[in-house]
Write an enzyme that holds these catalytic residues in place. Structure first.
Site, short mmCIF file in Angstrom:
data_model
loop_
_atom_site.label_atom_id
_atom_site.label_comp_id
_atom_site.label_asym_id
_atom_site.label_seq_id
_atom_site.Cartn_x
_atom_site.Cartn_y
_atom_site.Cartn_z
N LYS A 1 0.84 -1.20 0.00
CA LYS A 1 0.00 0.00 0.00
C LYS A 1 0.88 1.26 0.00
O LYS A 1 0.62 2.22 -0.73
CB LYS A 1 -0.94 -0.01 1.22
N GLN B 1 -4.39 -1.49 9.79
CA GLN B 1 -4.39 -2.81 9.14
C GLN B 1 -5.04 -3.85 10.05
O GLN B 1 -4.68 -3.98 11.22
CB GLN B 1 -2.94 -3.22 8.78
N ASP C 1 -10.89 3.22 4.45
CA ASP C 1 -11.24 1.80 4.35
C ASP C 1 -12.75 1.61 4.28
O ASP C 1 -13.23 0.53 3.92
CB ASP C 1 -10.73 1.06 5.60
#
Ligand code: GUN
Length: 294
Positions: A52, A96, A119
Site C-alpha cells: 500500500k 491494518q 477503508d
C-alpha cells in the site's frame, strides 16, 4: 478456458488516471496523505502494508507509517489514531486488520474520523453506504465492481452468489451489488459457513465471488458452465519448491474452475491490486473533499 480478468492490468490503467489527478492537485498545493498503523508483525499484514505504501509513493501520495508491537494496549492504539485524526497532512487513515487482539477492533475503527476512514469500515460510512448516500466504500468490494465494469461484465439482473460474510468483503459486497446503481442491480445470495448444500446456490450463479479465506473452497462442480468467478482469497500454502517456503493461492480451485468458467480472476494479480487501487482512489477523494476542490 476462461478469460483471465487481469486485475493488475486494470489497476495499472486506473492508477495512471489517479496519478494524473494527483498531479493536478499538486498544482493547487494539495498533496493527499495516507497514514497507516500496523500493530504486531504478522507477515501477511506487513506485506500488504508495504504494498500500500509503495503504491502511494508511485501515485505521488504522501504516506507515513506507525508500527506498534503486538502487545500494544487499546489506549496506545487509540492515541495513534487520535494523532492521525488531528494531523492536517493526513486525509486517509488505515489501521491494518486483523489486530492481534481482535476484541479491540470495533472500538479502534469507531475512533477513526469518518471523514478520513478510507477503508470505509467506520459505522458512519457503513450506514451511509447501506443507504446509498455518499460514503467511503470498502476497497475490496469496490475493486471487484470495477474489475467487472472494466471487463464489460453486466451485474444488472445477474444472480451473484457471494461466499463469505465478513465486514470487509462479503457484507459490503452484497449490499453494493443489490443497490439501484450502475454497478449494482444484481440479485444476490450470500453463503457462509453455516450454509447447507452451498453448491446448490453457487450452481445457480451467473457470478460467484469467493471470499472465504480457505484454499480450493470453490471447485468446478460447484459452478455452472460459463459463470464468472471472482477469487478474493489470498492464502499462503506451504511450498518447499519456493524460495520463501510458500505460494499464494486463492479460494478457488483455479485449474479446474478455469476450464468451466467464462472469466476468472487469478491469484495473485486479480482482486489484490484492485484493493490497493481503490485505497488510493479513496485517499485522493478524501483530500478533494477536505480542500473542497473540483
Ligand atoms: N485486512 C484485510 N483487508 C483489509 C483492508 O482492506 N483494510 C484493512 N485496514 N485491513 C485489511
Amino acid at each position: 478456458m476462461a478469460h483471465i480478468l487481469d486485475g493488475k492490468a486494470i489497476s495499472e490503467e486506473i492508477r495512471a488516471e489517479l496519478k494524473t489527478r494527483v498531479s493536478e492537485l499538486k498544482e493547487k498545493d494539495i498533496i493527499p496523505g495516507l497514514a497507516v498503523l500496523l500493530v504486531g508483525d504478522d507477515p501477511a499484514s506487513r506485506s500488504y502494508v508495504t504494498a500500500k505504501e509503495r503504491a502511494c509513493e508511485e501515485a505521488g501520495i504522501y504516506s507515513c507509517e506507525v508500527k506498534l508491537p503486538a502487545t500494544a494496549t487499546q489506549k496506545e492504539i487509540m492515541d495513534v489514531v487520535q494523532r492521525f485524526n488531528a494531523d492536517d497532512q493526513i486525509n486517509g487513515i488505515l489501521v491494518q486488520l486483523p489486530l492481534p487482539d481482535s476484541a479491540m477492533e470495533e472500538a479502534v475503527i469507531e475512533a477513526i474520523d469518518p471523514d478520513k476512514d478510507v477503508d470505509g469500515f467506520h459505522p458512519m460510512n457503513v450506514g451511509r453506504m447501506m443507504m446509498g448516500m455518499p460514503a467511503f466504500v470498502p476497497c475490496t468490494p469496490n475493486g471487484i465492481l470495477h474489475i467487472l465494469k472494466r471487463s464489460g461484465i453486466e451485474t444488472a439482473g445477474a444472480h451473484v452468489v457471494v461466499i463469505g460474510r465478513s465486514n470487509i468483503v462479503g457484507r459490503p459486497m452484497i449490499n453494493l451489488l443489490s443497490q439501484k446503481t450502475e454497478l449494482g442491480n444484481a440479485t444476490v445470495t450470500m453463503c457462509h459457513t453455516r450454509t447447507k448444500n452451498m453448491a446448490e446456490f453457487t450452481r445457480q450463479a451467473d457470478i460467484v465471488i469467493a471470499a472465504v479465506g480457505w484454499p480450493n473452497t470453490l471447485t468446478a462442480d460447484m459452478i455452472k458452465e460459463g459463470a464468472v468467478v471472482i477469487d478474493v482469497g489470498v492464502n499462503r500454502v506451504e511450498d518447499s519448491t519456493k524460495k520463501r517456503g510458500y505460494r499464494l493461492c486463492g479460494d478457488v480451485d483455479f485449474e479446474t474452475v478455469a476450464e468451466k468458467a467464462s472469466a476468472i480472476t487469478p491469484v495473485p494479480g486479480g482482486v489484490g491490486p484492485m484493493t490497493i487501487t481503490m485505497l488510493l482512489s479513496n485517499t485522493i477523494e478524501s483530500a478533494v473533499r477536505c480542500y473542497g476542490v473540483e
